[in-house]
Motif scaffolding. Sequence first.
Motif, PDB file in Angstrom:
ATOM      1  N   SER A 105      53.881 -36.295  32.237  1.00  0.00           N
ATOM      2  CA  SER A 105      54.407 -35.860  33.209  1.00  0.00           C
ATOM      3  C   SER A 105      55.945 -35.536  33.073  1.00  0.00           C
ATOM      4  O   SER A 105      56.464 -35.691  31.743  1.00  0.00           O
ATOM      5  CB  SER A 105      54.347 -36.977  34.483  1.00  0.00           C
ATOM      6  OG  SER A 105      55.605 -37.982  33.975  1.00  0.00           O
ATOM      7  N   TYR A 110      55.876 -39.958  37.968  1.00  0.00           N
ATOM      8  CA  TYR A 110      54.455 -40.363  37.505  1.00  0.00           C
ATOM      9  C   TYR A 110      54.831 -41.077  36.200  1.00  0.00           C
ATOM     10  O   TYR A 110      54.118 -40.720  35.454  1.00  0.00           O
ATOM     11  CB  TYR A 110      53.706 -39.261  37.358  1.00  0.00           C
ATOM     12  CG  TYR A 110      53.364 -38.568  38.722  1.00  0.00           C
ATOM     13  CD1 TYR A 110      52.762 -39.102  39.658  1.00  0.00           C
ATOM     14  CD2 TYR A 110      53.518 -37.173  38.738  1.00  0.00           C
ATOM     15  CE1 TYR A 110      52.364 -38.694  40.904  1.00  0.00           C
ATOM     16  CE2 TYR A 110      53.365 -36.497  40.007  1.00  0.00           C
ATOM     17  CZ  TYR A 110      52.940 -37.196  41.053  1.00  0.00           C
ATOM     18  OH  TYR A 110      52.548 -36.523  42.260  1.00  0.00           O
ATOM     19  N   ALA A 119      48.995 -36.295  39.600  1.00  0.00           N
ATOM     20  CA  ALA A 119      49.746 -34.977  39.649  1.00  0.00           C
ATOM     21  C   ALA A 119      48.862 -34.026  40.559  1.00  0.00           C
ATOM     22  O   ALA A 119      49.128 -33.424  41.535  1.00  0.00           O
ATOM     23  CB  ALA A 119      49.904 -34.425  38.681  1.00  0.00           C
ATOM     24  N   GLU A 124      50.290 -31.278  43.363  1.00  0.00           N
ATOM     25  CA  GLU A 124      51.364 -30.840  42.799  1.00  0.00           C
ATOM     26  C   GLU A 124      51.006 -29.605  42.279  1.00  0.00           C
ATOM     27  O   GLU A 124      49.803 -29.126  41.673  1.00  0.00           O
ATOM     28  CB  GLU A 124      51.767 -31.812  41.343  1.00  0.00           C
ATOM     29  CG  GLU A 124      52.234 -32.970  41.833  1.00  0.00           C
ATOM     30  CD  GLU A 124      53.694 -33.288  42.357  1.00  0.00           C
ATOM     31  OE1 GLU A 124      54.306 -32.111  42.560  1.00  0.00           O
ATOM     32  OE2 GLU A 124      54.028 -34.331  42.946  1.00  0.00           O
ATOM     33  N   THR A 127      53.105 -29.584  36.664  1.00  0.00           N
ATOM     34  CA  THR A 127      53.576 -30.934  35.737  1.00  0.00           C
ATOM     35  C   THR A 127      54.145 -30.651  34.464  1.00  0.00           C
ATOM     36  O   THR A 127      54.557 -29.488  34.153  1.00  0.00           O
ATOM     37  CB  THR A 127      52.235 -32.016  35.857  1.00  0.00           C
ATOM     38  OG1 THR A 127      52.444 -33.211  35.062  1.00  0.00           O
ATOM     39  CG2 THR A 127      50.927 -31.243  34.999  1.00  0.00           C
ATOM     40  N   ARG A 148      56.920 -27.765  30.588  1.00  0.00           N
ATOM     41  CA  ARG A 148      56.143 -27.643  31.756  1.00  0.00           C
ATOM     42  C   ARG A 148      54.928 -26.741  31.777  1.00  0.00           C
ATOM     43  O   ARG A 148      54.966 -25.808  30.993  1.00  0.00           O
ATOM     44  CB  ARG A 148      57.146 -27.150  33.102  1.00  0.00           C
ATOM     45  CG  ARG A 148      58.282 -28.373  33.170  1.00  0.00           C
ATOM     46  CD  ARG A 148      59.348 -27.674  34.392  1.00  0.00           C
ATOM     47  NE  ARG A 148      60.477 -28.646  34.390  1.00  0.00           N
ATOM     48  CZ  ARG A 148      60.551 -29.410  35.387  1.00  0.00           C
ATOM     49  NH1 ARG A 148      59.475 -29.240  36.426  1.00  0.00           N
ATOM     50  NH2 ARG A 148      61.508 -30.459  35.425  1.00  0.00           N
TER      51      ARG A 148
END
Length: 308
Positions: A105, A110, A119, A124, A127, A148
């Motif tokens: 994460s 998280y 997530a 989301e 992540t 990411r």
Amino acid sequence: MGTAPLAATVLDTLLACPEFAVVAAVTQPDKPKGRDLKLQPSAVKEIAILRGVPVLQPIKARDPESIQKMQQLAPELIVVAAYGQILPQALLDVPPFGCLNVHTSILPKYRGAAPIQWAILNDESETGVTIMKMDAGLDTGEIVSEARTAIRAEDNAQTLHDRLAQLGGELLVATIPKFVTGELQPSAQPAEGATYARKITKEDGRLDWSQPARVLWNKVRGLTPWPGAFTFLQRAPGPMLLKVLRAEIVREVSALPGSVVSADSTGIVVGAGQNALRLVDLQREGGKRLNVAQFLAGFPIKVGERFL
């Protein structure tokens, strides 16, 4: 140090880099699995044996004997990924460069056991992976690097796990040389935005049809492959358990939550608290995964039936 398949991918990536010398793999003891409860090695142990890496399997990493063995190995750096135990400060102090953790994460969001699942469950859009210098807390150490990735509509917990495992391994091998030379300096996690991703339970998989279809869709994605999203079809003599393995949101459909709106080869459309959910792949208890056409061929469902 690692146990889960994510850690096995990280180990494999490390072993593919000739500039790193892996002196040992530390993993959890073999555990009984399957109907016959036969002891099975962890994913990390399987990779280590295949690659000729010595394996240590302490019952508890904090035991003095375990720490002494690590001191004897004299590692310059310890890498941790999905190991399954909190490491004591005495172990973190063994290597001169400390311990780096591969966490799936973007910390501080998280922290905890199930960042990938939560997530997705929390809708989301993005992540990633954080390489963290560990301290004695739960994912509270300083951040060394991060990468990411978008969470795609077609993702579930398995596909996202596999992508993050590969991303984490690649980020780790890029990070270690810069970290040990001091080019990368760890920085404290932001004071705000910390969340905890608690361990998933089987009951988390139950679909509550009073919730919006998007919440249910995220539950199907976030809990595949384990523990799986499930529901009960109201039938005599009693409710029938069904796992939902793939689903889609159907917008602009309003129906009583849990009621079947349509059932054909394109899917079983079920009313939700907002919009509806189309069930695409299903599994009866004790059965195998079927697409909806296969499922309905052997188990017809009528409009108006109810999921509980």
